[in-house]
Scaffold this motif. Structure first.
Motif, mmCIF file in Angstrom:
data_model
loop_
_atom_site.group_PDB
_atom_site.id
_atom_site.type_symbol
_atom_site.label_atom_id
_atom_site.label_comp_id
_atom_site.label_asym_id
_atom_site.label_seq_id
_atom_site.Cartn_x
_atom_site.Cartn_y
_atom_site.Cartn_z
ATOM 1 N N GLU A 36 0.835 -1.208 0.000
ATOM 2 C CA GLU A 36 0.000 0.000 0.000
ATOM 3 C C GLU A 36 0.866 1.253 0.000
ATOM 4 O O GLU A 36 0.590 2.208 -0.733
ATOM 5 C CB GLU A 36 -0.932 0.014 1.206
ATOM 6 C CG GLU A 36 -1.847 1.216 1.225
ATOM 7 C CD GLU A 36 -2.841 1.196 2.369
ATOM 8 O OE1 GLU A 36 -3.636 2.153 2.442
ATOM 9 O OE2 GLU A 36 -2.846 0.248 3.180
ATOM 10 N N LYS A 40 0.955 4.145 -2.995
ATOM 11 C CA LYS A 40 0.656 5.553 -2.742
ATOM 12 C C LYS A 40 1.849 6.475 -2.996
ATOM 13 O O LYS A 40 1.669 7.677 -3.133
ATOM 14 C CB LYS A 40 0.148 5.726 -1.313
ATOM 15 C CG LYS A 40 -1.229 5.115 -1.123
ATOM 16 C CD LYS A 40 -1.748 5.301 0.268
ATOM 17 C CE LYS A 40 -3.175 4.764 0.366
ATOM 18 N NZ LYS A 40 -3.727 4.950 1.711
ATOM 19 N N ASP A 95 -7.527 3.251 -13.383
ATOM 20 C CA ASP A 95 -8.588 2.995 -12.400
ATOM 21 C C ASP A 95 -9.350 1.694 -12.667
ATOM 22 O O ASP A 95 -10.369 1.411 -12.042
ATOM 23 C CB ASP A 95 -9.563 4.173 -12.344
ATOM 24 C CG ASP A 95 -10.317 4.387 -13.655
ATOM 25 O OD1 ASP A 95 -9.965 3.763 -14.684
ATOM 26 O OD2 ASP A 95 -11.268 5.195 -13.650
ATOM 27 N N ILE A 117 -6.729 -0.671 -2.802
ATOM 28 C CA ILE A 117 -6.071 0.626 -2.646
ATOM 29 C C ILE A 117 -6.572 1.541 -3.767
ATOM 30 O O ILE A 117 -6.520 1.167 -4.939
ATOM 31 C CB ILE A 117 -4.539 0.504 -2.740
ATOM 32 C CG1 ILE A 117 -4.028 -0.639 -1.873
ATOM 33 C CG2 ILE A 117 -3.871 1.814 -2.347
ATOM 34 C CD1 ILE A 117 -2.659 -1.132 -2.268
ATOM 35 N N GLU A 118 -7.057 2.711 -3.393
ATOM 36 C CA GLU A 118 -7.480 3.702 -4.372
ATOM 37 C C GLU A 118 -6.817 5.021 -4.020
ATOM 38 O O GLU A 118 -6.863 5.452 -2.871
ATOM 39 C CB GLU A 118 -8.999 3.840 -4.382
ATOM 40 C CG GLU A 118 -9.683 2.562 -4.851
ATOM 41 C CD GLU A 118 -11.185 2.675 -4.920
ATOM 42 O OE1 GLU A 118 -11.700 2.999 -6.009
ATOM 43 O OE2 GLU A 118 -11.824 2.441 -3.888
ATOM 44 N N GLU A 119 -6.176 5.622 -5.023
ATOM 45 C CA GLU A 119 -5.419 6.849 -4.797
ATOM 46 C C GLU A 119 -5.346 7.621 -6.107
ATOM 47 O O GLU A 119 -4.902 7.077 -7.125
ATOM 48 C CB GLU A 119 -4.016 6.488 -4.314
ATOM 49 C CG GLU A 119 -3.115 7.631 -4.005
ATOM 50 C CD GLU A 119 -3.298 8.161 -2.593
ATOM 51 O OE1 GLU A 119 -2.782 9.236 -2.337
ATOM 52 O OE2 GLU A 119 -3.956 7.507 -1.771
ATOM 53 N N ASP A 120 -5.765 8.876 -6.096
ATOM 54 C CA ASP A 120 -5.636 9.749 -7.263
ATOM 55 C C ASP A 120 -6.122 9.088 -8.554
ATOM 56 O O ASP A 120 -5.394 8.982 -9.536
ATOM 57 C CB ASP A 120 -4.185 10.210 -7.435
ATOM 58 C CG ASP A 120 -3.702 11.039 -6.270
ATOM 59 O OD1 ASP A 120 -4.532 11.744 -5.662
ATOM 60 O OD2 ASP A 120 -2.499 10.981 -5.967
#
Length: 174
Positions: A36, A40, A95, A117-120
């Motif tokens: 993770e 990130k 995405d 995990i989701e980011e930007d």
């Protein structure tokens, strides 16, 4: 430059700690957390180009294109006796949840632990699947790139971290 030193120091600490006899559960928890953090952070700079794929390959890993000429988006990475299969779907965006959805639909997979995990506007996941009593399938994905391996009950944490660094770096040549 600071980021690389920090990453090098972190990996050294992880390497030292991995020799301290962590349980499989501790390795999995640590590996998911490490993956993770890698997801990130800024992606590693690519250092290899194989066919149309540019990617970061960690030290002591070797990479080659699949022998199947019709399968130019599959790469095989090796480190010692460990073999990793990297699949890159050029039609999927950062995405994309395709690899995760396919994993969840497969009723034959006994998922031990998973982390989304989701980011930007990017999607990724880490999953550990029981292969048998002594082996685990490690799966790491970021967008259209997925890497997996079957491993014994050791160094799961460092493998997951390396795998995330690899998939996060994948780019297609323009």
């Amino acid at each position: 430059m600071k980021h690389k030193w920090l990453l090098a120091c972190t990996m050294m600490v992880i390497f030292v700690l991995s020799g301290c006899g962590k349980t499989v559960e501790e390795q999995i928890d640590s590996g998911i957390a490490n993956a993770e953090n890698v997801f990130k952070a800024d992606a590693e700079e690519t250092n290899k180009t194989i066919g149309e794929i540019k990617l970061y390959v960690p030290t002591r890993y070797n990479v080659k294109q699949s022998d199947d000429l019709n399968d130019s988006n599959n790469l095989i990475l090796t480190k010692g006796k460990d073999q990793y299969l990297l699949f890159v779907n050029e039609h999927e965006k950062a995405d994309s949840k395709l690899h995760y959805e396919l994993l969840k639909k497969d009723q034959t997979k006994k998922i031990i632990k998973e982390e989304i995990i989701e980011e930007d506007e990017a999607f990724g996941f880490t999953a550990i699947v029981e292969a048998d009593e002594e082996h685990y399938e490690l799966i790491v994905s970021s967008g259209g790139a997925k890497i997996s391996t079957i491993t014994e009950q050791k160094k799961i944490d460092t493998k997951l971290e390396d795998m995330m660094a690899i998939v996060r770096s994948v780019q297609l040549k323009e």
